[in-house]
Design a protein around this motif. Sequence first.
Motif, PDB file in Angstrom:
ATOM      1  N   TYR B 334     -10.491  -3.192  -9.449  1.00 48.30           N
ATOM      2  CA  TYR B 334     -10.410  -1.987  -8.634  1.00 48.30           C
ATOM      3  C   TYR B 334      -9.283  -2.286  -7.463  1.00 48.30           C
ATOM      4  N   VAL B 335      -8.783  -1.465  -6.777  1.00 49.69           N
ATOM      5  CA  VAL B 335      -7.466  -1.397  -5.959  1.00 49.69           C
ATOM      6  C   VAL B 335      -8.191  -1.750  -4.665  1.00 49.69           C
ATOM      7  N   LYS B 336      -7.642  -2.651  -3.944  1.00 45.90           N
ATOM      8  CA  LYS B 336      -7.976  -2.997  -2.360  1.00 45.90           C
ATOM      9  C   LYS B 336      -7.128  -2.572  -1.694  1.00 45.90           C
ATOM     10  N   GLY B 337      -7.573  -1.492  -0.558  1.00 40.01           N
ATOM     11  CA  GLY B 337      -6.647  -1.260   0.260  1.00 40.01           C
ATOM     12  C   GLY B 337      -6.940  -0.080   1.312  1.00 40.01           C
ATOM     13  N   LEU B 338      -5.963   0.732   1.524  1.00 37.66           N
ATOM     14  CA  LEU B 338      -6.318   1.849   2.471  1.00 37.66           C
ATOM     15  C   LEU B 338      -6.967   2.897   1.662  1.00 37.66           C
ATOM     16  N   MET B 339      -8.223   3.418   2.334  1.00 34.57           N
ATOM     17  CA  MET B 339      -8.576   4.687   1.797  1.00 34.57           C
ATOM     18  C   MET B 339      -7.937   6.025   2.461  1.00 34.57           C
ATOM     19  N   ILE B 374       4.802  -1.767   3.881  1.00 33.04           N
ATOM     20  CA  ILE B 374       3.789  -1.786   2.580  1.00 33.04           C
ATOM     21  C   ILE B 374       2.609  -2.458   3.127  1.00 33.04           C
ATOM     22  N   VAL B 375       2.662  -3.490   3.930  1.00 33.45           N
ATOM     23  CA  VAL B 375       1.566  -4.517   4.212  1.00 33.45           C
ATOM     24  C   VAL B 375       0.350  -3.552   4.747  1.00 33.45           C
ATOM     25  N   GLN B 376       0.932  -2.508   5.541  1.00 27.61           N
ATOM     26  CA  GLN B 376      -0.179  -1.772   6.243  1.00 27.61           C
ATOM     27  C   GLN B 376      -1.051  -1.396   5.620  1.00 27.61           C
ATOM     28  N   PHE B 377      -0.926  -1.197   4.383  1.00 19.35           N
ATOM     29  CA  PHE B 377      -1.882  -0.682   3.226  1.00 19.35           C
ATOM     30  C   PHE B 377      -3.001  -1.646   3.257  1.00 19.35           C
ATOM     31  N   VAL B 378      -2.822  -2.656   3.351  1.00 22.60           N
ATOM     32  CA  VAL B 378      -4.075  -3.490   3.241  1.00 22.60           C
ATOM     33  C   VAL B 378      -4.253  -4.275   4.884  1.00 22.60           C
ATOM     34  N   GLY B 379      -3.834  -3.582   5.815  1.00 23.94           N
ATOM     35  CA  GLY B 379      -4.260  -4.113   7.238  1.00 23.94           C
ATOM     36  C   GLY B 379      -3.339  -5.593   7.519  1.00 23.94           C
ATOM     37  N   GLY B 380      -2.606  -5.793   6.719  1.00 25.87           N
ATOM     38  CA  GLY B 380      -2.215  -7.219   6.969  1.00 25.87           C
ATOM     39  C   GLY B 380      -0.948  -7.373   7.970  1.00 25.87           C
ATOM     40  N   VAL B 381      -0.228  -8.477   8.067  1.00 23.29           N
ATOM     41  CA  VAL B 381       0.820  -8.768   8.930  1.00 23.29           C
ATOM     42  C   VAL B 381       1.905  -8.877   7.971  1.00 23.29           C
ATOM     43  N   GLY B 434      -1.158   2.938  -6.025  1.00 21.69           N
ATOM     44  CA  GLY B 434      -1.825   3.970  -5.696  1.00 21.69           C
ATOM     45  C   GLY B 434      -3.417   3.837  -6.432  1.00 21.69           C
ATOM     46  N   MET B 435      -4.310   4.738  -5.618  1.00 26.50           N
ATOM     47  CA  MET B 435      -5.538   4.633  -6.027  1.00 26.50           C
ATOM     48  C   MET B 435      -5.922   6.167  -6.710  1.00 26.50           C
ATOM     49  N   ALA B 436      -6.611   6.309  -7.880  1.00 19.57           N
ATOM     50  CA  ALA B 436      -6.579   7.644  -8.438  1.00 19.57           C
ATOM     51  C   ALA B 436      -8.192   8.011  -8.077  1.00 19.57           C
ATOM     52  N   HIS B 437      -8.444   9.106  -7.823  1.00 18.50           N
ATOM     53  CA  HIS B 437     -10.025   9.353  -7.765  1.00 18.50           C
ATOM     54  C   HIS B 437     -10.664   9.313  -9.148  1.00 18.50           C
ATOM     55  N   LYS B 438     -11.731   8.691  -9.275  1.00 15.76           N
ATOM     56  CA  LYS B 438     -12.553   8.564 -10.410  1.00 15.76           C
ATOM     57  C   LYS B 438     -12.522   9.904 -11.424  1.00 15.76           C
ATOM     58  N   GLU B 439     -12.842  11.070 -10.786  1.00 21.52           N
ATOM     59  CA  GLU B 439     -13.156  12.065 -11.410  1.00 21.52           C
ATOM     60  C   GLU B 439     -11.542  12.894 -11.504  1.00 21.52           C
ATOM     61  N   ALA B 440     -11.456  13.446 -12.752  1.00 21.51           N
ATOM     62  CA  ALA B 440     -10.233  13.997 -12.972  1.00 21.51           C
ATOM     63  C   ALA B 440      -9.762  15.216 -12.053  1.00 21.51           C
ATOM     64  N   GLY B 441      -8.495  15.082 -11.434  1.00 22.26           N
ATOM     65  CA  GLY B 441      -8.076  16.275 -10.812  1.00 22.26           C
ATOM     66  C   GLY B 441      -8.353  16.116  -9.009  1.00 22.26           C
ATOM     67  N   VAL B 442      -8.864  15.311  -8.638  1.00 23.69           N
ATOM     68  CA  VAL B 442      -9.142  15.163  -7.140  1.00 23.69           C
ATOM     69  C   VAL B 442      -7.643  14.681  -6.698  1.00 23.69           C
ATOM     70  N   GLY B 443      -7.174  13.522  -7.445  1.00 21.42           N
ATOM     71  CA  GLY B 443      -5.553  13.112  -6.936  1.00 21.42           C
ATOM     72  C   GLY B 443      -5.758  11.690  -6.231  1.00 21.42           C
ATOM     73  N   GLN B 444      -5.025  11.356  -5.639  1.00 19.83           N
ATOM     74  CA  GLN B 444      -4.758  10.085  -4.951  1.00 19.83           C
ATOM     75  C   GLN B 444      -5.944   9.854  -3.729  1.00 19.83           C
ATOM     76  N   VAL B 445      -6.396   8.740  -3.775  1.00 22.02           N
ATOM     77  CA  VAL B 445      -7.687   8.695  -2.854  1.00 22.02           C
ATOM     78  C   VAL B 445      -7.376   7.311  -1.661  1.00 22.02           C
ATOM     79  N   GLY B 446      -6.098   6.766  -2.207  1.00 21.12           N
ATOM     80  CA  GLY B 446      -5.567   5.606  -1.345  1.00 21.12           C
ATOM     81  C   GLY B 446      -4.703   4.806  -1.876  1.00 21.12           C
ATOM     82  N   ALA B 447      -4.418   3.930  -1.298  1.00 25.39           N
ATOM     83  CA  ALA B 447      -3.271   2.800  -1.788  1.00 25.39           C
ATOM     84  C   ALA B 447      -3.443   1.379  -1.538  1.00 25.39           C
TER      85      ALA B 447
END
Lengths: 509, 468
Positions: B334-339, B374-381, B434-447
């Motif tokens: 699973y992708v870890k990052g910003l929802m 890009i690092v802001q996706f993971v709250g990093g520096v 990027g993170m996809a919603h597990k259900e079809a058609g919802v779209g991107q839910v994070g990165a």
Amino acid sequence: MKAYEVIKNSYYDSVTLMSTTVSIKKDLNLKDLVMFMGTDMNKEMIQSVGLYDQKFDDATPNDLLLGVEMDQEVDQWVDQVLSKLNNQNKTQDESETVYKTIAQAKKAKDSNIAIISVPGIYAANEAYKALENNMHVMLFSDNVSVEDEIGLKDLAIKKDLLMMGPDCGTAIINGKGLCFANQVSKGEIGLVAASGTGLQEVTVIIDRFGGGISQAIGVGGRDLSEAVGGRMMLKGMDALDEDEQTKVIVLISKPPHQTVLDKILKKIKTMHKPVVVCLLDAKVDQTLKDTYFVSTLTEAAQKALELNHIKTPDLMEIDEETNALINYEIKQKQETQSKIKGLFCGGTLTAEALSVLRSKVDQITSNVAKKENEKMKNPLESKGHNLVDLGDDMFTQGKPHPMIEPMIRLDRILLEAKNPETSVILLDFELGLGSHEDPVGVTIETIDEAKKIAQKDNRSLTFVAYVCGTKQDHQGLEKAEAMLKEHGVIIANTNAHAALIASKIIGGR
Amino acid sequence: MSTLKLFNETLKVVNVGSPSFKKDYETQQLDYVHLEWRPPANGDLKLLSLLNKIRPKMELIEKANEEVVSKIKAAEAKLVAVKKAVDVIPQMTKHTILHSGPPIAFDKMAGPMQGAIIGALMYEGLAKDQDEAIKLAKSGKITFDSAHHHQAVGPMAGIISASMPVHVLYNETHKNYSYCTINEGLGKVLRYGANSKEVLDRLKFMEETVMPVLNEAVELADGIDIKAIITQALHMGDECHNRNKASSALFLREVAGYIVSTSFSDEMKSGTLNFIKNNEHYFLNLSMPYCKLALDSARNTKHSTVVVAMSRNGVDFGIQLAHSDKWFTAPANYVKGLMFPGFTEDDAAPDIGDSAITETCGIGGFAMGGAPAIVQFVGGVVKQAYDYSKEMHEITSGKHQVFTLPPLDFMPTALGIDILKVVETNILPIINTGMAHKEAGVGQVGAGLVNPPMACFEKALEDYAKGV
């Protein structure tokens, strides 16, 4: 309650906004918070979250939209949110660079030696990596296979690198002590040793009498076995022979395999500097030019000093003061008290004591003995003249080595004190890098207690000790020796000297 | 003599193991680095013995890997056409559906992938509605295959059906082609499994407007150099996987004039221009086929342990090595990052899509050091981004001198992931995604960031060692 604000002309990167929303929400204890730039897509998103306000209608993508839901009103929430947001934007502390691999460290720091002490099963792999990165290796770990040891040493030799170990506990390179080593002066005597405490003892004595060390190369206890064939010893000899700072070379090992001894002797013939060979019990009936065979570490140090034109007193001589102490002790003994009990932290020091005492007392046994009739049947049992290496695997299973934690020797001291045959307890204390911070301090009460136990039985117990350390060692040599003296312990010049004193007390030859 | 050299230089220690020696180094003012050491190969002795088994072959392997890296670097990439998939992709038929990741049966597919296939079947006119599409998908009449088997790649679900327009890239150096769909933009899109009318209408628009206009523009331009755009974009804060702002703009700059010069109506031209302009991820579907093109050119290199494909189908993560076409798969992470607001980690599908082809080729996560945003996706520096880009050099056989990172003094990106190094160092490739919603058609839910499962590399090593 809900509240809304539009901050005109304040562009923030969307990722900054999203990533800080959560922390600001938490810090200000807000029920919900949205922070977005005023794009149409964002406005739609805010609507779906239910934090949309008419104020947002005219906002542009350059305007920051803030929507908040609070359980109780937060004072000046807009200012607070903005100040936190702006804080977030400032440079954050740099996280410290973490190195995970030898290659990484080599690249970043241009390191030239790897000191490896990981569990044995992984150690060879790391050592290969270090050598492949053209670094010298000190492999402290044990439990490395012979095949790997040979593979590593061959690779090192091919690349002209030092492969010290596996199971190499001591080295001094460029004046820096590595792992278990004493702080010694720099000088012109170079060593190659297959023994940790052996190397420590010789360098300590050399330092104590005004000599110094150029390099002290450890090769690991198995280097002089038939299989490994002295690969690193031979390599170290070459290196020291070529090293300009080295004028005298000392080789130290427990008795090597005959085939290896032959190789070493052959190599010596090609060397240009005087060589002192200390193979403890090994008999060498050869005369080689500029080569001096000695059987104790003390002799090795003394010979090396002499070859380096530094005069020393006879280190095995027992001076008047000590003689008086010995005579006093002898007078106190009960008839039953006839045995020496050596309790050692250093393996090679045990072996050296054995080689000194063998000719002085009858039927001495030790857990480091190689000869069948000298082997100690049960190292846990106190019976006869015993020299016990407490660093033996059987004592250290799951425990630190006694040089690191001398406490494991304390119970044994008391056990010996209760045995009516015990006359002398012979102890070694190692100072220096890696060793315990105060080995004498943690032992001293037990020495007193042991004496009391014997006294209750009208016996007088004699402690003879040797502190292997230099004045520069951080534990303090003088302090350690003074403390022992204060508690009636006889202090020896060297480890071999201590064994000799012990033999005198029981009236040995 | 190197040993004598040591005797005459300052000792610089790497301490591997007990931290208790640190104080002794400090006492002696000895320069040292203490490694954050962990057992190699996760302490797996079996894997370690495999690594040892391979060790004697190292010279051969290194030579092969160098060859792979130099092929990848030598690859050129021009966008030469935009055509219907069925007209250009090898072994593509009306009833073929290509998907991202290693091969997988319809029943086993992740929600977004099934949703996208349903949409594709309706888009192709093979099914009237969702129910019919599902029935058809399960009927066995449709051939599903990994896009990778057809020199094609696609982000997220990566669905390619016959009528979909695809970018056609050509490598003049090695004379090979690669293919990738056109990026639909954000929101409700097929690649995230959406299949509503709005989605299908957009696909039709792409087929009827964007494809012909762009194809003619590309012809007028005599091809557009995609590699050159990547090179520039890396100097403009893109890493060409999760951030394509600069590259998309650069592409538009290259193509806009030619679009205007095409023979189509103003409406079609402006429709195409706006379509590209409004999608800051447009270029992802060009950087991906560039990577595919370059990596494919290095396939069939005997003895090589370099990875030429990393890809996920939403269930499994798969890798392929340069020396064979075998997939080595393990359940995707699973992708870890910003929802995104309103979503939690529970909403996310496992890692999905062919876009990890970018990291395989040394950009994306590997070039994060040039894309600090890009690092802001993971709250990093920002330094973390630098560190990732540096660290990737620990697991690669080479570096891509053309792709450089300005904040790191133009350090080349790490190129050519070597499974031996991955297994040994425990350092996994870093993927921005990027993170996809597990259900079809919802779209991107994070990165955020994700790693491939180590098991892929372990399996690949086991297989490789068998052949030694």
